[in-house]
Write an enzyme that holds these catalytic residues in place. Structure first.
Site, PDB file in Angstrom:
ATOM      1  N   LYS A 117     -13.200   3.172  17.074  1.00 37.09           N
ATOM      2  CA  LYS A 117     -12.868   4.575  17.354  1.00 37.09           C
ATOM      3  C   LYS A 117     -13.067   5.426  16.109  1.00 37.09           C
ATOM      4  CE  LYS A 117      -8.726   4.808  15.124  1.00 37.09           C
ATOM      5  NZ  LYS A 117      -8.193   5.860  14.244  1.00 37.09           N
ATOM      6  N   PHE A 142     -10.754  -3.670   1.140  1.00 36.10           N
ATOM      7  CA  PHE A 142     -10.119  -4.195  -0.075  1.00 36.10           C
ATOM      8  C   PHE A 142      -9.054  -5.243   0.222  1.00 36.10           C
ATOM      9  CE2 PHE A 142     -11.084   0.373  -0.701  1.00 36.10           C
ATOM     10  CZ  PHE A 142     -12.132   0.239  -1.607  1.00 36.10           C
ATOM     11  N   ARG A 160      -9.312  11.940   9.314  1.00 36.87           N
ATOM     12  CA  ARG A 160     -10.201  11.835   8.152  1.00 36.87           C
ATOM     13  C   ARG A 160     -11.630  11.540   8.583  1.00 36.87           C
ATOM     14  NH1 ARG A 160      -5.748   8.631   6.517  1.00 36.87           N
ATOM     15  NH2 ARG A 160      -6.928   6.730   6.848  1.00 36.87           N
ATOM     16  N   GLY A 162       0.821  -1.201   0.000  1.00 37.69           N
ATOM     17  CA  GLY A 162       0.000   0.000   0.000  1.00 37.69           C
ATOM     18  C   GLY A 162       0.856   1.251   0.000  1.00 37.69           C
ATOM     19  N   GLY A 163       0.496   2.192  -0.858  1.00 36.13           N
ATOM     20  CA  GLY A 163       1.255   3.430  -0.971  1.00 36.13           C
ATOM     21  C   GLY A 163       0.524   4.634  -0.453  1.00 36.13           C
ATOM     22  N   GLY A 164      -0.371   4.421   0.529  1.00 36.82           N
ATOM     23  CA  GLY A 164      -1.105   5.534   1.129  1.00 36.82           C
ATOM     24  C   GLY A 164      -0.256   6.317   2.104  1.00 36.82           C
TER      25      GLY A 164
END
Length: 451
Positions: A301, A193, A374, A116-118
């Site tokens: 949370k 995903f 977010r 993952g490149g988040g």
């Protein structure tokens, strides 16, 4: 000669009427204005006095009158000495502990894969790479543009365009290239995903490769946590697993600000190894065996953060915010520690100490009260009247709480727990309840004993 306790001429008349508080046999003491010998005279224990009055000598001894002892030099000196000794003892213990802890894990590690490149995957990749220049850190990304940016300019152009990555961080779009010969794997793919993604790369995963999950949430339809998703998707029930959680924003990790997190695993040796791999002077890592508690707190949370954002977006004030978050913390604790008497097998089985620790209360405070969250941002915009579809379409990152909220009602029913705040969020997400109506309904709930 001057008279002690002589009423001042500027005192209001009412002050002069307070004389009945003095005993009738009280005689005013007189002394020379310039004399100070009276301050060393022992107090006359036979003389009666008005309540609250003290002799000149007793005013020099605050320990006898119950006044603040900070004015006593001896007391202040003793207190400071006790604090200094306590701190020195703590430092000595810390040094002794560090000298006994093995630190050979990083030395034996040659390659770390990051799936993952988040934002958080990138931050952890940079953190690990900074610990050892010879360490190969391979990021598996989907976007060819991000891959090119990381490899040619050492920036993640999508998430951290202003933060240069270590040169030993290399991006790839080839799963085999990322996973083969890896010593550890950091899993940073969103929960919803993860199953399909892992199934697609399972052929390149070594059965003994430890997976360190950075993802927080519950799979919507199955209610599975990452500790269940990873081994099932890889068709290996013994795949080594560690959950990493705690109050941590990717941006602050990239800025190398002090952070504390927790790694949880049923395998104590594996948890200790990952602790050594990740810990640094900027990142403090604690260990835990309570995988369920860490994962359920990390998932729920996010839903609570949406609720906190809604309160902020509706301008309901600080009282409402404190009450809502406190109620949400209780609901997370109820679910995570639920033990059904006669049916212990279906209990979540979490420890109460986990819910009050870094992965519980710590992560809740960060996510609910800070604008970088977010999930909180989604809540603020919902509370301000925006449509969920428009909010999600404008975001370039996944807010896991939106999907996890859909699993809350099913969890509450499965474990026979009432979760009013978290369930209200789920209904708002499903457009079955407006924020204003939800607040009214929550405030109208029966007023019962706090548990």
């Amino acid at each position: 000669m001057a008279t002690v306790l002589e009423p001042s001429a500027v005192n209001p008349p009412i002050a002069l009427k307070s004389r009945p508080c003095y005993p009738s046999n009280l005689k005013f003491q007189t002394f020379p204005l310039k004399s100070t010998s009276h301050s060393r005279r022992p107090p006359d224990t036979n003389r009666s006095s008005c309540a609250g009055m003290s002799s000149p000598s007793s005013s020099r001894r605050p320990q006898d009158t119950g006044l603040d002892t900070e004015s006593d030099p001896d007391t202040t000196r003793d207190r400071r000495r006790a604090v200094r000794l306590a701190w020195e003892k703590l430092v000595r213990w810390s040094r002794s502990w560090r000298s006994k802890v093995k630190t050979d894990v990083l030395e034996r590690t040659n390659k770390v894969a990051v799936l993952g490149g988040g934002s958080f995957g990138t931050a952890m990749a940079a953190h690990v790479a900074n610990k050892k220049a010879q360490l190969e850190v391979k990021m598996l990304v989907r976007d060819p543009q991000v891959c090119l940016s990381v490899n040619e300019r050492h920036f993640n152009c999508k998430y951290f365009p202003e933060h240069k990555l270590p040169e030993n961080v290399v991006a790839t779009t080839d799963a085999k290239d990322a996973l083969v010969d890896a010593d550890y794997c950091l899993h940073a793919v969103p929960v919803q995903f993860s199953s399909s993604f892992l199934e697609s790369v399972a052929d390149f995963v070594d059965p003994g490769l430890p997976f360190i999950s950075l993802s927080k949430g519950l799979e919507l339809n199955t209610l599975r946590m990452m500790s269940q998703i990873i081994p099932q998707a890889l068709k290996n029930p013994r795949q080594p697993f560690v959950a990493l959680s705690g109050p941590s924003f990717a941006l602050e990790l990239m800025n190398k600000l002090p952070t504390a997190m927790v790694v949880a695993s049923k395998d104590k040796k594996l948890a200790n190894a990952v602790q050594q791999l990740l810990s640094s002077s900027q990142l403090r890592i604690s260990t835990s065996s309570d995988v369920t508690g860490v994962e359920i707190a990390g998932a729920l949370k996010n839903v609570l953060a949406i609720a906190a954002g809604i309160v902020e977006g509706m301008n309901l004030g600080n009282n409402s915010m404190a009450a809502l978050v406190a109620q949400g913390c209780s609901e997370i604790r109820w679910l995570a520690t639920k033990v059904i008497r006669f049916l212990p097998a279906i209990s979540m089985g979490a420890k109460p100490t986990t819910i009050t620790g870094l992965s519980g209360t710590g992560d809740i405070m960060l996510t609910c009260f800070v604008n970088l969250s977010r999930n909180r941002t989604v809540g603020v915009r919902l509370g301000s009247g925006e449509k969920l579809e428009n909010i999600l379409n404008s975001m370039n990152q996944v807010a896991e709480g939106v999907s996890t909220a859909g699993a809350v009602i099913a969890l509450a029913q499965k474990y026979n727990v009432k979760l009013p705040v978290l369930t209200a969020v789920a209904r708002i997400i499903d457009s079955e309840l407006t924020p204003k109506k939800a607040v009214f309904e929550l405030m109208s709930l029966p007023q019962v004993e706090e548990v």
